[in-house]
Write a protein that holds these residues in place. Structure first.
Motif, PDB file in Angstrom:
ATOM      1  N   LEU A   1       0.812  -1.209   0.000  1.00 32.43           N
ATOM      2  CA  LEU A   1       0.000   0.000   0.000  1.00 32.43           C
ATOM      3  C   LEU A   1       0.851   1.267   0.000  1.00 32.43           C
ATOM      4  CD1 LEU A   1      -2.892   1.217   0.313  1.00 32.43           C
ATOM      5  CD2 LEU A   1      -2.624   0.915   2.778  1.00 32.43           C
ATOM      6  N   ALA A   2       1.992   1.222   0.658  1.00 29.23           N
ATOM      7  CA  ALA A   2       2.813   2.429   0.814  1.00 29.23           C
ATOM      8  C   ALA A   2       4.025   2.480  -0.094  1.00 29.23           C
ATOM      9  CB  ALA A   2       3.269   2.537   2.270  1.00 29.23           C
ATOM     10  N   ALA A   3       4.642   1.333  -0.360  1.00 30.80           N
ATOM     11  CA  ALA A   3       5.950   1.325  -1.023  1.00 30.80           C
ATOM     12  C   ALA A   3       5.987   2.068  -2.357  1.00 30.80           C
ATOM     13  CB  ALA A   3       6.424  -0.124  -1.198  1.00 30.80           C
ATOM     14  N   PRO A   4       5.009   1.914  -3.256  1.00 36.05           N
ATOM     15  CA  PRO A   4       5.114   2.623  -4.541  1.00 36.05           C
ATOM     16  C   PRO A   4       5.168   4.137  -4.425  1.00 36.05           C
ATOM     17  CG  PRO A   4       3.519   0.830  -4.710  1.00 36.05           C
ATOM     18  CD  PRO A   4       3.866   0.973  -3.254  1.00 36.05           C
ATOM     19  N   TYR A   5       4.597   4.706  -3.371  1.00 31.02           N
ATOM     20  CA  TYR A   5       4.622   6.165  -3.230  1.00 31.02           C
ATOM     21  C   TYR A   5       6.012   6.689  -2.883  1.00 31.02           C
ATOM     22  CZ  TYR A   5      -0.422   6.496  -3.665  1.00 31.02           C
ATOM     23  OH  TYR A   5      -1.704   6.447  -4.154  1.00 31.02           O
ATOM     24  N   LEU A   6       6.907   5.803  -2.460  1.00 28.95           N
ATOM     25  CA  LEU A   6       8.285   6.246  -2.230  1.00 28.95           C
ATOM     26  C   LEU A   6       8.929   6.736  -3.521  1.00 28.95           C
ATOM     27  CD1 LEU A   6       9.452   3.341   0.131  1.00 28.95           C
ATOM     28  CD2 LEU A   6       8.817   5.672   0.803  1.00 28.95           C
ATOM     29  N   LEU A   7       8.457   6.232  -4.674  1.00 25.83           N
ATOM     30  CA  LEU A   7       9.022   6.625  -5.963  1.00 25.83           C
ATOM     31  C   LEU A   7       8.660   8.054  -6.354  1.00 25.83           C
ATOM     32  CD1 LEU A   7       8.451   3.360  -8.041  1.00 25.83           C
ATOM     33  CD2 LEU A   7      10.556   4.143  -6.942  1.00 25.83           C
ATOM     34  N   PHE A   8       7.663   8.628  -5.683  1.00 25.85           N
ATOM     35  CA  PHE A   8       7.291   9.999  -6.034  1.00 25.85           C
ATOM     36  C   PHE A   8       8.390  10.997  -5.672  1.00 25.85           C
ATOM     37  CE2 PHE A   8       3.289   8.163  -6.843  1.00 25.85           C
ATOM     38  CZ  PHE A   8       2.523   9.069  -7.563  1.00 25.85           C
TER      39      PHE A   8
ATOM     40  N   ALA B   1       6.508  15.446   0.427  1.00 25.95           N
ATOM     41  CA  ALA B   1       5.540  15.114   1.473  1.00 25.95           C
ATOM     42  C   ALA B   1       4.950  13.726   1.244  1.00 25.95           C
ATOM     43  CB  ALA B   1       4.430  16.157   1.512  1.00 25.95           C
ATOM     44  N   MET B   2       4.656  13.372   0.003  1.00 24.04           N
ATOM     45  CA  MET B   2       4.118  12.042  -0.299  1.00 24.04           C
ATOM     46  C   MET B   2       5.119  10.955   0.077  1.00 24.04           C
ATOM     47  SD  MET B   2       2.377  13.109  -3.929  1.00 24.04           S
ATOM     48  CE  MET B   2       1.590  11.565  -4.385  1.00 24.04           C
ATOM     49  N   THR B   3       6.385  11.212  -0.195  1.00 20.19           N
ATOM     50  CA  THR B   3       7.421  10.239   0.146  1.00 20.19           C
ATOM     51  C   THR B   3       7.534  10.053   1.654  1.00 20.19           C
ATOM     52  OG1 THR B   3       8.642  10.920  -1.830  1.00 20.19           O
ATOM     53  CG2 THR B   3       9.843   9.638  -0.188  1.00 20.19           C
ATOM     54  N   LEU B   4       7.464  11.150   2.401  1.00 19.86           N
ATOM     55  CA  LEU B   4       7.541  11.065   3.855  1.00 19.86           C
ATOM     56  C   LEU B   4       6.366  10.287   4.437  1.00 19.86           C
ATOM     57  CD1 LEU B   4       8.662  14.725   4.683  1.00 19.86           C
ATOM     58  CD2 LEU B   4      10.053  12.650   4.865  1.00 19.86           C
TER      59      LEU B   4
END
Length: 396
Positions: free
Chosen positions: A283-290, A363-366
């Motif tokens: 759920l969270a991991a792909p948003y680290l790429l932002f 902010a999305m990455t954090l």
């Protein structure tokens, strides 16, 4: 109960289903219109995120004051009345020249009222369906939400572009009115599940009872925090890419649909019960790429893939029901819903504030990193206590 056909043969399932579809469409279209209007007026990512997800912040007040009513009010009258309240308040938001403080006062009131709606609706669903039908039924509702959000964000984006945010809000109010008619005409009159008068004191007592069990407590934290932080990522879609926000929201809804079909219908129970933590990590991991400011195709793929992880909540809710006495079902599910939406609102505020200080992508990455950390922490706590994050335990 293992087939969708058997669900829709249950007489009251269909009107409840249709009413929920109309309310999700109204919320989606109205929320996008309001966020766009506030962003155009203020240019603030924080205020835009709060206008769309801020009503969730008021859920914590309802969870501590109103939830005892979820099992103590007649379901048909309550669901109908709540839809009417949303129709009227959404129409108010379309009034021209409405001060910003008034807008936020109205959406806060909506959030307070909505805190009761989740408990009533999901408690009624558990009552309508056989005992083994809740997970499949809830997965269908989640699938419905995914499809409706895809259509709703696309429709809302088109209406805002072609007409105006105010007209789009009136369309949302009409959809809420249709939802009220659907429940009023389609549901039968049922007695409340529990006796006694709802009160703040009773709400506190039941909350304390539900919270006293460590396995239930871990389930609630797992249901609330990881996905709340990821919704904080989603709340920045408008600020991250104003011209592509509708597309990103629609892709996120598509991913949720895929996850719910997979978890609710395709996975065998033995495998499904072990996947809550992996799905929360997905759920969270792909948003680290932002953090890398990906191009549109990659960003939409990340949003889709991440939202598959929302399927974890079906597994967790199933286990929550196994840990909860029948007479507290509505309250327990309402506490889950209110807490989840509260954390979503808090996360939207945190994400908006972080975006103000840094950038939407940062902010999305954090927020995504925090979601991963919380999931791993809950998993480690469950192992330390001799039970996994999603493992049922006897009810005290």
């Amino acid at each position: 109960m293992r087939s969708y056909q058997s669900l829709f043969r249950t007489r009251e399932f269909t009107p409840l289903f249709l009413s929920s579809a109309l309310q999700v469409a109204a919320s989606t279209i109205g929320g996008l219109a309001l966020a766009t209007s506030v962003y155009e007026e203020t240019g603030s990512p924080l205020l835009s995120a709060l206008s769309m997800f801020g009503p969730s912040l008021a859920q914590v007040i309802g969870a501590t004051t109103l939830l005892s009513a979820a099992d103590r009010l007649p379901p048909r009258a309550t669901t109908t009345g709540l839809a009417v309240v949303f129709a009227a308040s959404t129409a108010c938001l379309a009034l021209p020249g409405l001060p910003l403080w008034t807008v936020f006062a109205v959406i806060a009131a909506q959030g307070l009222v909505a805190s009761l709606g989740g408990g009533v609706r999901w408690g009624l669903l558990n009552e309508i369906l056989p005992k083994d039908g809740y997970l499949l039924g809830r997965s269908v509702f989640n699938m419905l939400h995914g499809v409706t959000q895809i259509a709703g964000y696309a429709t809302g984006g088109a209406l805002v572009a072609l007409l105006s945010p105010a007209v789009t809000l009136l369309v949302a109010a009409a959809l809420y009115t249709a939802a009220a008619l659907c429940t009023a005409l389609g549901l039968t009159r049922r007695a409340p599940r529990a006796s006694g008068r709802p009160s703040v004191a009773e709400t506190w007592r039941t909350n304390a009872r539900l919270w006293s069990s460590p396995p239930r407590r871990r389930l609630y934290l797992g249901l609330w925090i990881p996905n709340g932080l990821v919704v904080g990522c989603e709340s920045l879609f408008v600020a991250y890419a104003p011209d592509r926000a509708g597309l990103l929201f629609a892709c996120a809804a598509l991913g949720m649909l895929i996850g719910d079909v997979t978890v609710g219908r395709l996975l065998p129970p033995r495998l499904r019960d072990r996947l809550a933590t992996p799905l929360l990590l997905l759920l969270a991991a792909p948003y680290l790429l932002f953090a890398l400011h990906p191009p549109t195709p990659v960003a939409t793929a990340c949003a889709t893939l991440a939202s598959i992880g929302f399927g974890a909540s079906l597994i967790q809710q199933h286990h929550l029901l196994t840990l909860t006495p029948p007479e507290l079902t509505g309250h327990a599910l309402g506490l889950h819903s209110a807490g989840m939406l509260t954390l979503q609102g808090v996360s939207a505020a945190l994400a908006g504030a972080a975006a103000q200080l840094t950038s939407p992508a940062t902010a999305m990455t954090l927020m995504a990193g925090a979601s991963v950390a919380v999931t791993l922490g809950l998993w480690a706590a469950g192992r330390h206590e001799g039970a996994g994050l999603t493992s049922p335990a006897p009810t005290p």
